[in-house]
Design a protein around this motif. Structure first.
Motif, PDB file in Angstrom:
ATOM      1  N   UNK A 239       0.859  -1.178   0.000  1.00  0.00           N
ATOM      2  CA  UNK A 239       0.000   0.000   0.000  1.00  0.00           C
ATOM      3  C   UNK A 239       0.900   1.235   0.000  1.00  0.00           C
ATOM      4  N   UNK A 240       0.613   2.186  -0.877  1.00  0.00           N
ATOM      5  CA  UNK A 240       1.355   3.446  -0.926  1.00  0.00           C
ATOM      6  C   UNK A 240       0.400   4.603  -0.665  1.00  0.00           C
ATOM      7  N   UNK A 241       0.830   5.529   0.172  1.00  0.00           N
ATOM      8  CA  UNK A 241       0.097   6.769   0.404  1.00  0.00           C
ATOM      9  C   UNK A 241       1.025   7.922   0.036  1.00  0.00           C
ATOM     10  N   UNK A 242       0.582   8.759  -0.876  1.00  0.00           N
ATOM     11  CA  UNK A 242       1.373   9.905  -1.330  1.00  0.00           C
ATOM     12  C   UNK A 242       0.581  11.171  -1.029  1.00  0.00           C
ATOM     13  N   UNK A 243       1.242  12.156  -0.417  1.00  0.00           N
ATOM     14  CA  UNK A 243       0.551  13.416  -0.166  1.00  0.00           C
ATOM     15  C   UNK A 243       1.512  14.581  -0.357  1.00  0.00           C
ATOM     16  N   UNK A 244       0.924  15.736  -0.610  1.00  0.00           N
ATOM     17  CA  UNK A 244       1.697  16.972  -0.759  1.00  0.00           C
ATOM     18  C   UNK A 244       1.254  17.979   0.287  1.00  0.00           C
ATOM     19  N   UNK A 245       2.220  18.615   0.917  1.00  0.00           N
ATOM     20  CA  UNK A 245       1.936  19.739   1.799  1.00  0.00           C
ATOM     21  C   UNK A 245       2.900  20.851   1.428  1.00  0.00           C
ATOM     22  N   UNK A 246       2.374  21.940   0.923  1.00  0.00           N
ATOM     23  CA  UNK A 246       3.172  23.042   0.404  1.00  0.00           C
ATOM     24  C   UNK A 246       4.131  22.510  -0.655  1.00  0.00           C
ATOM     25  N   UNK A 247       5.440  22.694  -0.466  1.00  0.00           N
ATOM     26  CA  UNK A 247       6.399  22.292  -1.497  1.00  0.00           C
ATOM     27  C   UNK A 247       7.110  20.979  -1.166  1.00  0.00           C
ATOM     28  N   UNK A 248       6.507  20.165  -0.291  1.00  0.00           N
ATOM     29  CA  UNK A 248       7.076  18.858   0.038  1.00  0.00           C
ATOM     30  C   UNK A 248       6.088  17.757  -0.347  1.00  0.00           C
ATOM     31  N   UNK A 249       6.604  16.731  -1.020  1.00  0.00           N
ATOM     32  CA  UNK A 249       5.808  15.566  -1.404  1.00  0.00           C
ATOM     33  C   UNK A 249       6.328  14.375  -0.603  1.00  0.00           C
ATOM     34  N   UNK A 250       5.428  13.683   0.088  1.00  0.00           N
ATOM     35  CA  UNK A 250       5.791  12.570   0.968  1.00  0.00           C
ATOM     36  C   UNK A 250       5.166  11.278   0.447  1.00  0.00           C
ATOM     37  N   UNK A 251       5.946  10.203   0.464  1.00  0.00           N
ATOM     38  CA  UNK A 251       5.462   8.887   0.048  1.00  0.00           C
ATOM     39  C   UNK A 251       5.689   7.890   1.175  1.00  0.00           C
ATOM     40  N   UNK A 277      -0.023   6.632   9.544  1.00  0.00           N
ATOM     41  CA  UNK A 277       1.345   7.134   9.568  1.00  0.00           C
ATOM     42  C   UNK A 277       1.478   8.384   8.711  1.00  0.00           C
ATOM     43  N   UNK A 278       0.851   8.387   7.546  1.00  0.00           N
ATOM     44  CA  UNK A 278       0.926   9.562   6.668  1.00  0.00           C
ATOM     45  C   UNK A 278       0.353  10.793   7.360  1.00  0.00           C
ATOM     46  N   UNK A 279      -0.711  10.635   8.090  1.00  0.00           N
ATOM     47  CA  UNK A 279      -1.320  11.774   8.791  1.00  0.00           C
ATOM     48  C   UNK A 279      -0.408  12.266   9.926  1.00  0.00           C
ATOM     49  N   UNK A 280       0.279  11.336  10.594  1.00  0.00           N
ATOM     50  CA  UNK A 280       1.229  11.746  11.628  1.00  0.00           C
ATOM     51  C   UNK A 280       2.376  12.544  11.026  1.00  0.00           C
ATOM     52  N   UNK A 281       2.872  12.095   9.880  1.00  0.00           N
ATOM     53  CA  UNK A 281       3.957  12.807   9.217  1.00  0.00           C
ATOM     54  C   UNK A 281       3.505  14.182   8.767  1.00  0.00           C
ATOM     55  N   UNK A 282       2.270  14.286   8.275  1.00  0.00           N
ATOM     56  CA  UNK A 282       1.744  15.589   7.852  1.00  0.00           C
ATOM     57  C   UNK A 282       1.634  16.532   9.036  1.00  0.00           C
ATOM     58  N   UNK A 283       1.213  16.022  10.184  1.00  0.00           N
ATOM     59  CA  UNK A 283       1.118  16.859  11.381  1.00  0.00           C
ATOM     60  C   UNK A 283       2.501  17.307  11.841  1.00  0.00           C
ATOM     61  N   UNK A 284       3.471  16.411  11.755  1.00  0.00           N
ATOM     62  CA  UNK A 284       4.829  16.749  12.166  1.00  0.00           C
ATOM     63  C   UNK A 284       5.420  17.840  11.277  1.00  0.00           C
ATOM     64  N   UNK A 285       5.180  17.742   9.982  1.00  0.00           N
ATOM     65  CA  UNK A 285       5.680  18.742   9.059  1.00  0.00           C
ATOM     66  C   UNK A 285       5.052  20.113   9.329  1.00  0.00           C
ATOM     67  N   UNK A 286       3.806  20.108   9.767  1.00  0.00           N
ATOM     68  CA  UNK A 286       3.079  21.364   9.980  1.00  0.00           C
ATOM     69  C   UNK A 286       3.482  22.057  11.267  1.00  0.00           C
ATOM     70  N   UNK A 287       4.159  21.350  12.152  1.00  0.00           N
ATOM     71  CA  UNK A 287       4.531  21.928  13.452  1.00  0.00           C
ATOM     72  C   UNK A 287       5.603  22.999  13.286  1.00  0.00           C
TER      73      UNK A 287
END
Length: 287
Positions: A239-251, A277-287
């Motif tokens: 399973x792959x989850x890919x998301x973008x937040x501002x100018x960072x793309x996380x896989x 896990x992807x949502x945790x990483x997104x929250x960490x990036x937003x901190x």
């Protein structure tokens, strides 16, 4: 011949120079009226996190069952992870983990890509959106289709091409092949789930929802479900989850390989944990 005193000649020269300077100061030169290009704003992120420390140990213990029962030195090796080899850690970093349990092998990887635009007229965020859109399209999905059954979201008629800008040199990150585009989205699973990953009705608890666009994760996100290939005896499920937040793309990639070919991975569990896990990483990036 008329005689001009030296003082008078010097005064005339000073007046002429002053007039020229005033003309330039008032913008009356040959470039008057030229449009001024305002550079696009930079992206929010100027650095990337340390990838092998991005996932808490408590989360790794949950995602890698069996690792916590290993001897201390082996635990340390598993939870430490293996950093991806990259040539520009300011732009791209990653880490992977693997745990071999008696009944199955679980593997996890996370990749962070910070996108920088080389075109002053294109913002880093817009450039990152282009990079993300390519990954989304490679997965057979389209963010323009966010309604209707998940099976309809990957229709060819709904794919939209993202503009590539003004023809300038592409960002080097665009040429990097991504594993999320290595297979078509899974046709398996129920179409009764919502786009936020909430399980719907299914004839089997092991069935996973198909690949789809995800809501409420970064600025844009999708999930790609890759069960075992047809004809392969191995029950490998990724399973792959890919998301973008501002100018960072996380896989995020999460996979299971059962020890026995008669065992089938729980696709829903893999999807739920990868999304969490992807949502945790997104929250960490937003901190």
């Amino acid at each position: 011949m008329a005689y001009v005193p030296g003082v008078a000649l010097l005064a005339a020269l000073v007046v002429g120079c002053s007039a020229g300077a005033d003309g330039n100061a008032n913008g009356t030169d040959s470039k008057a009226g030229s449009p001024t290009v305002t550079p696009a704003p930079p992206g929010k992120y100027l650095t990337l996190p340390a990838p092998c420390r991005a996932v808490p140990r408590s989360t790794l213990k949950d995602l890698l069952p069996g690792a916590a029962e290993l001897p201390a030195d082996q635990q340390h090796k598993v939870f430490r992870g293996s950093a991806a080899v990259t040539y520009d850690t300011d732009r791209k970093v990653g880490c992977s983990w693997k745990s071999d349990a008696p009944n199955a092998t679980r593997s996890l990887s996370v990749d962070f890509e910070r996108v920088v635009s080389y075109d002053p007229a294109v913002s880093d965020d817009d450039r990152a959106d282009t990079v993300y859109a390519k990954k989304e399209k490679a997965a057979g999905l389209s963010s323009s289709a966010t309604t209707g059954p998940p099976a309809e979201k990957g229709g060819k008629g709904e794919e939209s091409e993202t503009s590539e800008g003004s023809g300038k040199a592409e960002d080097p990150a665009d040429t990097d092949a991504d594993a999320t585009g290595s297979a078509e989205p899974s046709p398996s699973g129920s179409s009764g789930g919502s786009t936020d990953g909430t399980p719907g009705s299914s004839s089997s608890p092991e069935e996973a929802l198909p690949s789809r666009i995800l809501d409420n994760l970064g600025d844009a996100a999708f999930l790609q479900d890759l069960p075992k290939q047809a004809g392969s005896p191995a029950q490998h499920h990724t399973v792959s989850v890919v998301f973008r937040t501002s100018n960072v793309v996380v896989t995020v990639r999460y996979a299971e390989q059962p020890a026995l070919i008669t065992q089938v991975p729980d696709g829903r569990e893999l999807q739920e944990k990868a999304q969490a896990l992807a949502r945790k990483l997104a929250e960490t990036l937003s901190e």
